[in-house]
Scaffold this motif. Sequence first.
Motif, PDB file in Angstrom:
ATOM      1  N   ALA B   1       0.964  -1.155  -0.032  1.00 38.28           N
ATOM      2  CA  ALA B   1       0.027  -0.009  -0.045  1.00 38.28           C
ATOM      3  C   ALA B   1       0.958   1.462  -0.022  1.00 38.28           C
ATOM      4  CB  ALA B   1      -1.009   0.054   1.344  1.00 38.28           C
ATOM      5  N   GLN B   2       0.266   2.201  -0.583  1.00 33.89           N
ATOM      6  CA  GLN B   2       1.166   3.365  -0.526  1.00 33.89           C
ATOM      7  C   GLN B   2       1.240   4.142   0.436  1.00 33.89           C
ATOM      8  OE1 GLN B   2       0.377   6.100  -4.145  1.00 33.89           O
ATOM      9  NE2 GLN B   2       0.033   4.531  -5.541  1.00 33.89           N
ATOM     10  N   LYS B   3       2.220   4.732   1.003  1.00 32.90           N
ATOM     11  CA  LYS B   3       2.352   5.509   2.188  1.00 32.90           C
ATOM     12  C   LYS B   3       1.644   6.961   2.100  1.00 32.90           C
ATOM     13  CE  LYS B   3       5.326   2.723   5.030  1.00 32.90           C
ATOM     14  NZ  LYS B   3       6.217   2.669   6.246  1.00 32.90           N
ATOM     15  N   ILE B   4       2.125   7.512   0.806  1.00 32.63           N
ATOM     16  CA  ILE B   4       1.654   8.993   0.498  1.00 32.63           C
ATOM     17  C   ILE B   4       0.999   8.724  -0.611  1.00 32.63           C
ATOM     18  CG2 ILE B   4       2.485  11.126  -0.108  1.00 32.63           C
ATOM     19  CD1 ILE B   4       3.024  10.810   2.645  1.00 32.63           C
ATOM     20  N   THR B   5      -0.154   9.269  -0.712  1.00 34.45           N
ATOM     21  CA  THR B   5      -1.086   9.430  -2.028  1.00 34.45           C
ATOM     22  C   THR B   5      -1.628  10.822  -2.300  1.00 34.45           C
ATOM     23  OG1 THR B   5      -2.128   7.394  -1.350  1.00 34.45           O
ATOM     24  CG2 THR B   5      -3.106   8.717  -2.815  1.00 34.45           C
ATOM     25  N   GLN B   6      -1.256  11.102  -3.574  1.00 39.75           N
ATOM     26  CA  GLN B   6      -1.424  12.547  -3.966  1.00 39.75           C
ATOM     27  C   GLN B   6      -2.473  12.257  -5.304  1.00 39.75           C
ATOM     28  OE1 GLN B   6       3.255  13.960  -3.866  1.00 39.75           O
ATOM     29  NE2 GLN B   6       1.787  15.947  -4.000  1.00 39.75           N
ATOM     30  N   THR B   7      -3.714  12.659  -4.775  1.00 39.20           N
ATOM     31  CA  THR B   7      -4.676  12.225  -5.883  1.00 39.20           C
ATOM     32  C   THR B   7      -4.604  13.030  -7.274  1.00 39.20           C
ATOM     33  OG1 THR B   7      -6.471  13.381  -4.440  1.00 39.20           O
ATOM     34  CG2 THR B   7      -6.049  11.078  -4.168  1.00 39.20           C
ATOM     35  N   GLN B   8      -4.063  14.238  -7.190  1.00 37.25           N
ATOM     36  CA  GLN B   8      -4.337  15.014  -8.297  1.00 37.25           C
ATOM     37  C   GLN B   8      -2.949  15.072  -9.022  1.00 37.25           C
ATOM     38  OE1 GLN B   8      -4.143  17.873  -5.341  1.00 37.25           O
ATOM     39  NE2 GLN B   8      -5.954  18.881  -5.535  1.00 37.25           N
ATOM     40  N   PRO B   9      -2.671  14.432 -10.109  1.00 39.45           N
ATOM     41  CA  PRO B   9      -1.997  14.364 -11.261  1.00 39.45           C
ATOM     42  C   PRO B   9      -1.564  15.875 -11.720  1.00 39.45           C
ATOM     43  CG  PRO B   9      -3.344  12.788 -11.823  1.00 39.45           C
ATOM     44  CD  PRO B   9      -4.085  13.519 -10.524  1.00 39.45           C
ATOM     45  N   GLY B  10      -2.590  16.553 -12.172  1.00 39.38           N
ATOM     46  CA  GLY B  10      -2.432  17.848 -12.763  1.00 39.38           C
ATOM     47  C   GLY B  10      -3.417  19.029 -12.253  1.00 39.38           C
ATOM     48  N   MET B  11      -2.885  20.115 -12.084  1.00 39.22           N
ATOM     49  CA  MET B  11      -4.093  21.119 -11.856  1.00 39.22           C
ATOM     50  C   MET B  11      -3.517  22.270 -12.609  1.00 39.22           C
ATOM     51  SD  MET B  11      -4.613  21.149  -7.618  1.00 39.22           S
ATOM     52  CE  MET B  11      -5.537  22.281  -7.666  1.00 39.22           C
ATOM     53  N   PHE B  12      -4.760  23.148 -13.042  1.00 40.87           N
ATOM     54  CA  PHE B  12      -4.451  24.231 -13.623  1.00 40.87           C
ATOM     55  C   PHE B  12      -5.307  25.397 -12.688  1.00 40.87           C
ATOM     56  CE2 PHE B  12      -2.919  23.609 -17.927  1.00 40.87           C
ATOM     57  CZ  PHE B  12      -3.212  22.030 -18.082  1.00 40.87           C
ATOM     58  N   VAL B  13      -4.772  26.635 -12.551  1.00 43.15           N
ATOM     59  CA  VAL B  13      -5.290  27.385 -11.433  1.00 43.15           C
ATOM     60  C   VAL B  13      -4.948  28.994 -12.108  1.00 43.15           C
ATOM     61  CG1 VAL B  13      -4.975  28.472  -9.206  1.00 43.15           C
ATOM     62  CG2 VAL B  13      -4.869  26.135  -9.404  1.00 43.15           C
ATOM     63  N   GLN B  14      -5.859  30.033 -11.903  1.00 41.48           N
ATOM     64  CA  GLN B  14      -5.820  31.112 -12.540  1.00 41.48           C
ATOM     65  C   GLN B  14      -4.731  31.688 -11.408  1.00 41.48           C
ATOM     66  OE1 GLN B  14      -7.098  31.100 -15.942  1.00 41.48           O
ATOM     67  NE2 GLN B  14      -7.015  33.118 -15.234  1.00 41.48           N
ATOM     68  N   GLU B  15      -3.874  32.641 -12.091  1.00 45.75           N
ATOM     69  CA  GLU B  15      -2.882  33.494 -11.214  1.00 45.75           C
ATOM     70  C   GLU B  15      -3.922  34.210 -10.072  1.00 45.75           C
ATOM     71  OE1 GLU B  15      -0.946  36.456 -13.594  1.00 45.75           O
ATOM     72  OE2 GLU B  15       0.459  36.707 -12.195  1.00 45.75           O
ATOM     73  N   LYS B  16      -3.225  34.491  -9.180  1.00 45.02           N
ATOM     74  CA  LYS B  16      -3.780  35.283  -7.842  1.00 45.02           C
ATOM     75  C   LYS B  16      -4.829  34.371  -6.961  1.00 45.02           C
ATOM     76  CE  LYS B  16      -2.566  39.574 -10.025  1.00 45.02           C
ATOM     77  NZ  LYS B  16      -3.348  40.637 -10.539  1.00 45.02           N
ATOM     78  N   GLU B  17      -5.206  33.287  -7.787  1.00 46.71           N
ATOM     79  CA  GLU B  17      -6.111  32.373  -6.683  1.00 46.71           C
ATOM     80  C   GLU B  17      -5.290  31.755  -5.775  1.00 46.71           C
ATOM     81  OE1 GLU B  17      -9.728  31.582 -10.077  1.00 46.71           O
ATOM     82  OE2 GLU B  17      -8.351  30.015  -9.592  1.00 46.71           O
TER      83      GLU B  17
END
Lengths: 113, 119
Positions: B1-17
């Motif tokens: 089992a994974q000890k660390i899970t990051q579920t978001q492979p990629g994210m796009f976000v607007q500047e200043k958010e």
Amino acid sequence: DGGITQSPKYLFRKEGQNVTLSCEQNLNHDAMYWYRQDPGQGLRLIYYSQIVNDFQKGDIAEGYSVSREKKESFPLTVTSAQKNPTAFYLCASSTGIAYSPLHFGNGTRLTVT
Amino acid sequence: AQKITQTQPGMFVQEKEAVTLDCTYDTSDPSYGLFWYKQPSSGEMIFLIYQGSYDQQNATEGRYSLNFQKARKSANLVISASQLGDSAMYFCAMREVPYSGGGADGLTFGKGTHLIIQP
């Protein structure tokens, strides 16, 4: 300025050859580490050393060897026994205290053809 | 089992958010530390923030804060007022500290989240 120096930045080798990656630190840290990073993957621990003349295997030590003859140096040899040696290799160091972060070098990108 | 899970492979976000990067972990040790690192395209790993399992307050470092929910085993990184220079891979990592002590064991890393800040 204190830091960790990895050399070279890019390394090319033919299959079947051993290759040694250099890692030097002047942070006076006791502990040193080698990680491997493949595309789209996190970092995986190859070997670590808590003190001079002592080192332990990490999660993926097969096909690799290390030495720690000096506090500031922790070279990694990628042997011909490593089946998929092409990767990005990162060296790190820390004080060895439980909650201290790892400080990383800039990495060596190894390509074996 | 994974000890660390990051579920978001990629994210796009607007500047200043504001941005929240998710991280869940798995350990049975009561004593552990959680770390976040940033990896720009140049490859170096930059330490951002640390949270200890016994820390009562959430860690903060400038625009970075860590939303630590121990019961849920969650350690999300929050970046306030995002900037174009925040575009990078972000890794969550953990060090477990066994009863025998010590601290020079390596960190266990998640697979990372690729954050892209759009103007």
